[in-house]
Design a protein around this motif. Structure first.
Motif, mmCIF file in Angstrom:
data_model
loop_
_atom_site.group_PDB
_atom_site.id
_atom_site.type_symbol
_atom_site.label_atom_id
_atom_site.label_comp_id
_atom_site.label_asym_id
_atom_site.label_seq_id
_atom_site.Cartn_x
_atom_site.Cartn_y
_atom_site.Cartn_z
ATOM 1 N N TYR A 42 -4.447 -1.728 -12.896
ATOM 2 C CA TYR A 42 -3.871 -0.538 -13.520
ATOM 3 C C TYR A 42 -2.633 -0.953 -14.315
ATOM 4 N N PRO A 43 -2.301 -0.215 -15.379
ATOM 5 C CA PRO A 43 -1.118 -0.556 -16.179
ATOM 6 C C PRO A 43 0.166 -0.181 -15.452
ATOM 7 N N GLN A 70 0.829 -1.213 0.000
ATOM 8 C CA GLN A 70 0.000 0.000 0.000
ATOM 9 C C GLN A 70 0.864 1.264 0.000
ATOM 10 N N GLN A 71 2.012 1.186 -0.670
ATOM 11 C CA GLN A 71 2.937 2.315 -0.784
ATOM 12 C C GLN A 71 3.278 2.530 -2.257
ATOM 13 N N GLY A 122 -5.551 2.631 -4.699
ATOM 14 C CA GLY A 122 -5.093 3.967 -4.333
ATOM 15 C C GLY A 122 -3.595 4.147 -4.415
ATOM 16 N N THR A 123 -2.850 3.053 -4.524
ATOM 17 C CA THR A 123 -1.401 3.144 -4.678
ATOM 18 C C THR A 123 -0.988 2.394 -5.940
ATOM 19 N N THR A 124 0.194 2.727 -6.463
ATOM 20 C CA THR A 124 0.672 2.108 -7.699
ATOM 21 C C THR A 124 2.176 1.889 -7.646
ATOM 22 N N ALA A 125 2.636 0.990 -8.484
ATOM 23 C CA ALA A 125 4.063 0.812 -8.766
ATOM 24 C C ALA A 125 4.190 0.878 -10.282
ATOM 25 N N VAL A 126 4.799 1.946 -10.791
ATOM 26 C CA VAL A 126 4.748 2.204 -12.231
ATOM 27 C C VAL A 126 6.109 2.630 -12.782
ATOM 28 N N ILE A 127 6.214 2.504 -14.101
ATOM 29 C CA ILE A 127 7.322 3.076 -14.869
ATOM 30 C C ILE A 127 6.734 4.203 -15.704
ATOM 31 N N GLY A 143 -5.618 -5.427 -6.058
ATOM 32 C CA GLY A 143 -6.769 -4.539 -6.168
ATOM 33 C C GLY A 143 -7.617 -4.449 -4.920
ATOM 34 N N LEU A 144 -7.275 -5.204 -3.874
ATOM 35 C CA LEU A 144 -8.061 -5.162 -2.639
ATOM 36 C C LEU A 144 -7.901 -3.833 -1.904
#
Length: 351
Positions: free
Chosen positions: A162-163, A104-105, A136-141, A132-133
């Protein structure tokens, strides 16, 4: 008494101003990175070439900025933010982990214009939302204009809601995300990108991961299977790693082809002009169908709010026809429908 009060007030005001100034300076401080352990809440910078033989961990809340030059490292754990500035690069002979499953970070790797990330190892995206539970947070490039991510190992995406790859450059630009080994995702609605400016090339197998709205070539991609998407400088050899700088160098190198010479096989019969018509016009314009001319007027083609690369319900054009041209207000480019997809018209080689 009044003078004493004024003096005391001034001391308090000066003290408060000093605290405020110190806070601003502290917030803007960028600690030079020299291999030390990073601490959450701090920002670290590399300005120029730097090599470390050990792995690097960027904890949650910390940021490492590669301002210029190349950062060479054996492996990277990105729990916070890794930013690669314009023209800078990160090269790893190991792997990279972006985010932690269920943490959740937020975690992010951001590439600036003409920057690259090249790894001999793999990339693993850990989904902080726990499938997805906990949204509100993501890990993205995040990829800027003409940036390149070159993954010579496998690519694994855990997120399904999310992509993992986003485009943050100019609307008419593009960025290459290249995986030379196998690609896998979480299945279901899992997609790599929603942005058509992301050119995703998978030279191995692809399982459990859709390409979304990305410009996709794969699985088992080669220059022969998708010549229009294949970047100059990318080897067909899956074991050849380190192509990223050549791809970037070649991205602005356009070829030209000399115009056809000889006798025209026809002349223009129809013309529209707001000028004084020349008796020889438009018949003196070779090989045309319609000629238009004006000194202070422009030609405006159909303008629409948006059309997706792959036609979708809700697009401005419900039933596109091959060869159709329009101007996309959202993507800010002239688009051509080639029968299967809408593409921004760009300068490229025509050989």
């Amino acid at each position: 008494m009044n003078n004493l009060f004024f003096f005391d007030f001034n001391k308090k005001m000066i003290f408060l101003l000093m605290i405020a100034f110190y806070g601003v300076v502290s917030a803007q401080t960028c600690t030079p990175y020299t291999g030390q352990a990073m601490v959450s809440g701090n920002t670290y910078c590399i300005d120029g070439n730097y090599t470390t033989v050990s792995g690097v961990t960027i904890p949650n809340g910390a940021t490492l900025i590669v301002k210029s030059g190349q950062f060479q490292v054996s492996g990277i754990q990105v729990m916070g933010d890794l930013e690669i500035g314009d023209g800078a690069s990160v090269k790893s002979n190991g792997s990279i982990q972006i985010g932690t499953f269920g943490s959740q970070q937020n975690s992010k790797v951001k590439l600036g214009t003409k920057s690259f990330l090249s790894l001999t190892g793999s990339v693993t995206q850990g989904d902080p939302t726990f499938g997805g539970l906990y949204p509100g947070t993501t890990a993205v490039i995040e990829m800027g204009t003409s940036s390149v991510v070159e993954i010579c190992g496998t690519f694994t995406q855990q997120s399904t809601t999310y992509p993992s790859v986003e485009y943050v450059g100019i609307p008419t630009g593009k960025a290459y995300c290249i995986a030379k080994a196998d690609v896998s995702g979480g299945g279901g609605a899992s997609i790599i990108s929603d942005d058509s400016q992301i050119v995703a090339i998978a030279m191995g197998s692809v399982t459990g991961l859709g390409m979304g709205n990305a410009s996709f070539c794969g699985p088992n991609a080669t220059s022969a299977t998708c010549p229009s998407l294949w970047p100059a400088g990318l080897s067909n050899d899956k074991t050849s790693c380190g192509n990223a700088p050549t791809i970037i160098d070649d991205m602005d190198a356009f070829c030209t082809k000399a115009g056809t010479t000889g006798t025209p096989d026809g002349f223009t019969k129809f013309g529209i002009t707001i000028q004084q018509k020349n008796n020889a016009w438009p018949e003196n314009v070779p090989n045309g169908f319609v000629a238009m001319e004006a000194k202070d007027k422009g030609f405006v083609i159909t303008r629409v709010q948006h059309v997706s690369q792959t036609p979708q319900p809700g697009d401005a054009i419900a039933d596109p026809k091959e060869g159709m041209l329009l101007y996309d207000l959202q993507d800010k480019c002239v688009k051509l429908y080639n029968g299967t997809a809408w593409k921004c018209v760009e300068r490229s080689c025509n050989n």
